[in-house]
Design a protein around this motif. Sequence first.
Motif, PDB file in Angstrom:
ATOM      1  N   VAL A  19       0.836  -1.209   0.000  1.00 50.08           N
ATOM      2  CA  VAL A  19       0.000   0.000   0.000  1.00 50.08           C
ATOM      3  C   VAL A  19       0.872   1.262   0.000  1.00 50.08           C
ATOM      4  CG1 VAL A  19      -1.611   1.384   1.375  1.00 50.08           C
ATOM      5  CG2 VAL A  19      -1.990  -1.087   1.112  1.00 50.08           C
ATOM      6  N   ILE A  20       1.897   1.267   0.845  1.00 51.39           N
ATOM      7  CA  ILE A  20       2.765   2.450   0.938  1.00 51.39           C
ATOM      8  C   ILE A  20       3.505   2.677  -0.381  1.00 51.39           C
ATOM      9  CG2 ILE A  20       4.748   3.455   2.132  1.00 51.39           C
ATOM     10  CD1 ILE A  20       3.865   1.979   4.651  1.00 51.39           C
ATOM     11  N   ALA A  21       3.940   1.588  -1.007  1.00 50.89           N
ATOM     12  CA  ALA A  21       4.651   1.715  -2.282  1.00 50.89           C
ATOM     13  C   ALA A  21       3.772   2.364  -3.346  1.00 50.89           C
ATOM     14  CB  ALA A  21       5.122   0.343  -2.751  1.00 50.89           C
ATOM     15  N   GLN A  22       2.481   2.056  -3.305  1.00 55.06           N
ATOM     16  CA  GLN A  22       1.568   2.620  -4.303  1.00 55.06           C
ATOM     17  C   GLN A  22       1.169   4.053  -3.978  1.00 55.06           C
ATOM     18  OE1 GLN A  22      -1.635   0.086  -5.967  1.00 55.06           O
ATOM     19  NE2 GLN A  22      -0.949  -1.449  -4.500  1.00 55.06           N
ATOM     20  N   ARG A  23       0.924   4.330  -2.693  1.00 58.26           N
ATOM     21  CA  ARG A  23       0.400   5.651  -2.328  1.00 58.26           C
ATOM     22  C   ARG A  23       1.497   6.699  -2.135  1.00 58.26           C
ATOM     23  NH1 ARG A  23      -5.039   5.399  -0.449  1.00 58.26           N
ATOM     24  NH2 ARG A  23      -4.815   7.516   0.373  1.00 58.26           N
ATOM     25  N   ALA A  24       2.699   6.253  -1.751  1.00 58.70           N
ATOM     26  CA  ALA A  24       3.775   7.203  -1.462  1.00 58.70           C
ATOM     27  C   ALA A  24       5.057   6.741  -2.140  1.00 58.70           C
ATOM     28  CB  ALA A  24       3.954   7.328   0.052  1.00 58.70           C
ATOM     29  N   SER A  25       5.950   6.134  -1.375  1.00 57.38           N
ATOM     30  CA  SER A  25       7.202   5.640  -1.951  1.00 57.38           C
ATOM     31  C   SER A  25       7.915   4.799  -0.899  1.00 57.38           C
ATOM     32  CB  SER A  25       8.108   6.806  -2.367  1.00 57.38           C
ATOM     33  OG  SER A  25       9.378   6.339  -2.780  1.00 57.38           O
ATOM     34  N   ILE A  26       8.745   3.872  -1.370  1.00 56.08           N
ATOM     35  CA  ILE A  26       9.602   3.125  -0.445  1.00 56.08           C
ATOM     36  C   ILE A  26      11.071   3.362  -0.813  1.00 56.08           C
ATOM     37  CG2 ILE A  26       7.874   1.349   0.035  1.00 56.08           C
ATOM     38  CD1 ILE A  26       9.388  -0.507  -1.887  1.00 56.08           C
ATOM     39  N   SER A  27      11.322   4.406  -1.586  1.00 55.96           N
ATOM     40  CA  SER A  27      12.668   4.687  -2.077  1.00 55.96           C
ATOM     41  C   SER A  27      13.268   5.903  -1.381  1.00 55.96           C
ATOM     42  CB  SER A  27      12.630   4.934  -3.592  1.00 55.96           C
ATOM     43  OG  SER A  27      13.840   5.518  -4.024  1.00 55.96           O
TER      44      SER A  27
END
Length: 294
Positions: free
Chosen positions: A150-158
């Motif tokens: 969910v976080i990868a889609q809504r914000a970023s994990i980078s």
Amino acid sequence: MHRSIEELLAAAAESGCSLPEVVLAKEASETGRDPADIRARIQRNLRVMRAAITEGLKGEVHSASGLTGGRAKRLIDNGPRLLGERVTITLARAISTLEVNAAMGLIVAAPTAGAAGVLPAILISTGEFLDLDEDTIIDAMLVAGGVGAVIAQRASISGAEGGCQAETGTAAAMGAAAVTWINGGTNEQVATSIALSLQGMLGLICDPIGGLVEVPCIYRNASAAMQAIAAAEMALAGCDFPVSADEVIDVMGEVGRRMPVAYRETAMGGLAATPSARKLVQIQPSRQPTGASR
């Protein structure tokens, strides 16, 4: 995967399934893979996580730069146990995995290599402390994975896109959700733990010394592990948070987009730009990395 934590919880409520079951069903549906194969893959990842912890705690792995190596063993051997054995062990395990990563050893990049120490430290330690079976830890990994997606889609994990808040912050949120679920938290408490963990990581910049995922990364993984445990503890106690998990995630994304480039893994600002750091990176590598997978 699910587009929001709200959607994830709604799917669980509508189906009457647990969060791990919902995440597993979604993964199987989208990838076409057998659920048993997905669980087996997670179990393999857990073995890699345990091996990295063991390797790092020996104190024998060192990065080529010489910036990292031996700190996890130093902590486990000499830590004063200010809050008890469990805290020291968890901190050392987070650092050990990052030291193995810096030495080109084998780790599980969950959610990224730069934040790879958080989940193993939390889940492997919680599993041991609470004497959990492997299937329960795999279920917790599914919960963590659903949150990370969910976080990868809504914000970023980078870190290069959103700063360290996007990497170790996401790892902390994933770990908080997993620990809350393991300890019998309701789905709403799982969501609260995500919000509580991530709100405490907002604005954290990515400023690796020399542009290497070593310092301060190893310590920030340890800090993020504690952030996750704290969030789970508060959520399980019934402490609430007035902003939803999805809204906190969106804020993290916004902060990342507005964050100056100097603070997004470029080594142009923050700790990386200090005189001490610049002096360190002038030192030429003197040896090959000694990682577990060399």
